[in-house]
Scaffold this active site. Structure first.
Site, PDB file in Angstrom:
ATOM      1  N   ARG A 316     -76.835 -31.691  88.782  1.00  0.00           N
ATOM      2  CA  ARG A 316     -76.933 -30.862  87.570  1.00  0.00           C
ATOM      3  C   ARG A 316     -75.905 -31.351  86.557  1.00  0.00           C
ATOM      4  O   ARG A 316     -74.725 -31.054  86.654  1.00  0.00           O
ATOM      5  CB  ARG A 316     -76.662 -29.386  87.933  1.00  0.00           C
ATOM      6  N   HIS A 320     -74.443 -24.553  84.467  1.00  0.00           N
ATOM      7  CA  HIS A 320     -75.551 -23.785  85.025  1.00  0.00           C
ATOM      8  C   HIS A 320     -76.404 -23.192  83.907  1.00  0.00           C
ATOM      9  O   HIS A 320     -77.628 -23.210  83.958  1.00  0.00           O
ATOM     10  CB  HIS A 320     -74.989 -22.676  85.914  1.00  0.00           C
ATOM     11  N   TYR A 329     -64.571 -25.800  87.390  1.00  0.00           N
ATOM     12  CA  TYR A 329     -64.713 -25.924  88.846  1.00  0.00           C
ATOM     13  C   TYR A 329     -65.079 -27.317  89.344  1.00  0.00           C
ATOM     14  O   TYR A 329     -65.152 -27.539  90.541  1.00  0.00           O
ATOM     15  CB  TYR A 329     -65.722 -24.899  89.383  1.00  0.00           C
TER      16      TYR A 329
END
Lengths: 429, 337
Positions: A316, A320, A329
């Site tokens: 990805r 998100h 993160y």
């Protein structure tokens, strides 16, 4: 808590809980040396009607067609025509341009939310190309490429994103939670994993009626931890449903890495083994491998040879959603370091290598896609954007809860219209 | 006219509808070859084939989830959750998917399905075979919730539920599958064959959803009940010599508010009865509605009879079960106030 010394278990070794952690965090240099990438073309290709166990070596392998030089190699090469590949490339480019425009629209306050699929365009576009147009798709929110590849109007997608007057869903769904029956695109749910048994049920129904259409469902690797994933696999295996079940392993479920979903001990494709269904792991950034795997699984399903679980191994590249900040993160630059590359660039390189494409045509394609998306955006925004919505058809909020409006909803509708009248100083509809 | 118990009536409803509509499929745990643990689907697989009536894995989420896909395809699933206590693994699919599909797709996809499930206590089922979870579903927009109390209604309501374009939760009070139960656990239970409501016509007929039934007309008090509690309420009213109007709601959602309102305005008193746990139960909604709509006609506060707010016990079942003693006290209180 320390165990008191009088405890009879004091000499037993202390147990420890394992909480998986990704190898790298923000500030670290991205490093995917732990990802094994077998050479393109090295995966064997069983017959599509072979017993499920014949596929199981593939759950720890990686089906790849395009090599590092952009050549299509090995038994999984689907030998597509240049026209088909150009169409896939155009659709993938359109998805990427669309994503960028809608991301920007969200940042401009025109809508509340958006989710890009950057880096994962091949998974939806190539699958749509490999399926028949009448097969039913049960997607997640990152398969906008299905709609693009199946020719669903971009304007209609955007109207849904804006929840405007042209939104066929009447502003009831989050942006990107499309639904379109004629294009075989099932309504997206915000509760993850629910679409998986639904795909199986649709496929079972098709078999019950002696139809020839199959279903395909997608799930993210994180959502494989949901019970629905396992019930779907159970039903698919028990009834040998004509279904393709895809796990899109893009490494991240919001901020939780794939280890939290259980990737450390086994691949997601390996879940197929326990259910006795065909399974394989596929390079999700390789449009030809995606096409070949879905085509193989669709032949299998159509021949009543059973379901297939495919893990698409991908990354990805973006957050998100527009509500997420991945720099909190994971290391910066991970997407660029992803060893399987960019699906658009890889397909483009392949076509150029074949002499069927060039940089000039590609630049023209991007320009054309950009113009098409801009024109669609203009047409969609002419029908309104999210902040301007909400007062034109308040009564519609109370429709479609049931086929007929029962008394309690009719009363509540009238009350709401009364409130709106007070608020607006005029009658609302 | 043939007499049937409630199980036979439900079985007959399946049979009538499966013969009429080839898109109806019936599945659930043990419903196929064996015909269900309560025998509600007995013989259907033999008559209609394995593709239209089949056993499902023990996966309520899978049963409901696959039914969603089947309904999306165009079939009409009639699924059985073996005990209502087991419905929770399928709860997400029911609440988030089945209930909202018409709404979230503006009618593009609808969910014409029936989810049948035996519910309620009084069968020594302990805390996992006795629950009455109807309030968990009446709280959900998009579902209809139906609970019959007689074989006649069970068949007619189930046929209406199958024909309904919306998803219906069809809770079957298993305590009265074989005979009406007046709450006197220490007295013999009469079989349905001796009861007028066990006259169940052959063939197709419907009892409309959303329409309550006045089981016993009366003038001094309105008792609102459903399922097994209809029979408990009737017995209590008659044992205590009260001229009460007993109404069987039959459908909790949508509710027949007109019949309720008309009755309470006439009698001026109201007692609501449910087998389920007390707090936030469906009868709380009934109390509110009666209070909102009939306040100036009420002679006394609306009374409430329910199960206790504990899990359903095994050993103390008859202390938990809302029976004649609790009914008597509540009736006396509403009449005395």
């Amino acid at each position: 808590m320390d165990i008191p010394s009088s405890d009879p278990r004091r000499n037993a070794p202390r147990l420890a809980l394992h909480v998986p952690e990704p190898a790298y965090r923000p500030g670290d240099a991205p490093d995917f040396s732990n990802v094994t990438v077998p050479p393109a073309g090295s995966a064997p290709r069983p017959d599509s009607s072979a017993p499920a166990r014949d596929t199981h070596p593939l759950v720890d392998h990686l089906v790849r067609v395009l090599d590092e030089d952009g050549r299509a190699v090995g038994p999984w090469d689907p030998r597509l025509s240049p026209d088909t590949m150009r169409k896939m490339l155009a659709d993938m480019v359109t998805v990427r341009v669309f994503d960028d425009r809608m991301y920007r629209a969200q940042r401009q306050g025109k809508t509340s939310f958006y989710m890009k699929c950057t880096g994962e365009e091949a998974i939806a576009v190539a699958a749509a190309t490999a399926l028949d147009s009448e097969d039913m798709c049960f997607p997640t929110y990152r398969q906008q490429g299905l709609l693009v590849a199946r020719g669903y109007p971009l304007v209609d997608m955007m109207c849904q994103i804006y929840s405007n007057a042209g939104d066929k869903l009447h502003g009831r769904q989050l942006p990107i939670m499309y639904s379109d029956k004629p294009h075989g695109f099932f309504s997206i749910s915000g509760n993850l994993g629910t679409q998986y048994p639904q795909a199986v049920g649709w496929a079972m129904a098709s078999a019950i009626k002696g139809d020839s259409r199959i279903a395909m469902g997608w799930i993210g690797e994180g959502a494989t931890a949901e019970g629905d994933f396992h019930s779907a696999l159970t039903f698919a295996a028990v009834y040998q449903a004509p279904v393709i079940l895809a796990v899109v392993n893009n490494q991240w479920a919001i901020s939780s890495f794939s280890g939290i979903a259980g990737s450390e001990q086994a691949t997601f494709a390996a879940r197929a083994v326990g259910y006795g269904v065909a399974g394989m792991r596929v390079d999700g950034n390789d449009a030809l491998a995606v096409y070949a795997a879905v085509r193989w699984a669709s032949e299998r399903a159509r021949a009543n040879a059973g379901p297939t679980l495919i893990e698409f191994f991908t990354y990805r590249a973006e957050g998100h959603s527009t509500s997420d900040d991945p720099t909190g993160y994971r290391p910066a630059g991970e997407a660029q370091a992803w060893p399987l590359g960019d699906p658009v660039e890889r397909l483009k390189a392949h076509l150029i290598g074949l002499g069927e494409w060039d940089e000039e045509r590609h630049a023209a394609l991007v320009k054309q896609a950009d113009a098409g998306v801009r024109a669609a955006q203009k047409a969609a925004e002419a029908q309104g954007i999210l902040p301007g919505q909400g007062f034109d058809r308040i009564g519609s909020m109370f429709e479609d809860v049931y086929a007929d409006t029962p008394w309690h909803l009719a009363e509540q509708r009238d009350t709401a219209l009364g409130e709106a009248r007070t608020y607006l100083g005029r009658d609302a509809s | 006219m043939p007499t049937r118990n409630m199980i036979e009536a439900i079985n007959d409803a399946h049979r009538v509808m499966m013969a009429r509509d080839p898109d109806i499929v019936v599945f659930g745990e043990d419903v196929g070859y064996f015909g269900g643990v309560f025998r509600a689907t007995a013989g259907l697989q033999q008559e209609f084939g394995k593709e239209r009536c089949f056993d499902a894995p023990i996966s309520e989420g899978g049963i409901v989830g696959t039914a969603v896909g089947m309904a999306a395809y165009g079939l009409k699933p009639v699924i059985e959750i073996q005990f209502a206590d087991y419905i929770y693994p399928g709860y997400d699919q029911i609440v988030s998917e089945v209930a909202r599909m018409r709404y979230r797709t503006a009618g593009e996809w609808t969910m014409p399905m029936v989810i049948r499930s035996p519910y309620g206590g009084g069968i020594f089922g302990g805390q996992t075979h006795s629950q009455s979870p109807e309030a968990l579903f009446t709280h959900v927009a998009g579902l209809k919730v139906v609970i019959p109390s007689t074989p006649h209604d069970a068949k007619g309501l189930l046929i209406a539920a199958i024909e309904d374009p919306d998803p219906v939760l069809f809770f079957e009070p298993k305590r009265i599958y074989n005979g009406p139960f007046d709450g006197h656990h220490d007295k013999p239970v009469k079989p349905w064959s001796k009861h007028a409501d066990s006259e169940v016509p052959d063939g197709h007929y419907t009892v409309p959803l959303g329409k309550a039934r006045i089981v016993r007309p009366g003038n001094d008090l309105t008792v609102l009940a459903y399922g097994t509690m209809v029979h408990v309420a009737l017995a209590a009213v008659e044992e205590n010599g009260i001229d009460a109007e007993v109404i069987d709601l039959r459908t909790l959602l949508p509710l027949d508010i007109d019949t309720i309102e008309e009755s309470v305005r006439k009698t001026g008193r109201c007692l609501v009865v449910q087998e389920a746990t007390r707090t936030s139960g469906f009868v709380s909604e009934l109390v509110t509605l009666v209070q909102e709509r009939c306040f100036y006609h009420l002679e006394a506060p609306v009374g409430r009879v329910t199960g206790w707010d504990t899990p359903y016990p095994h050993a103390y079942e008859w202390i938990y079960f809302p029976g004649p003693i609790r009914m008597k006290q509540a009736l006396e209180k509403v009449m005395a106030d």
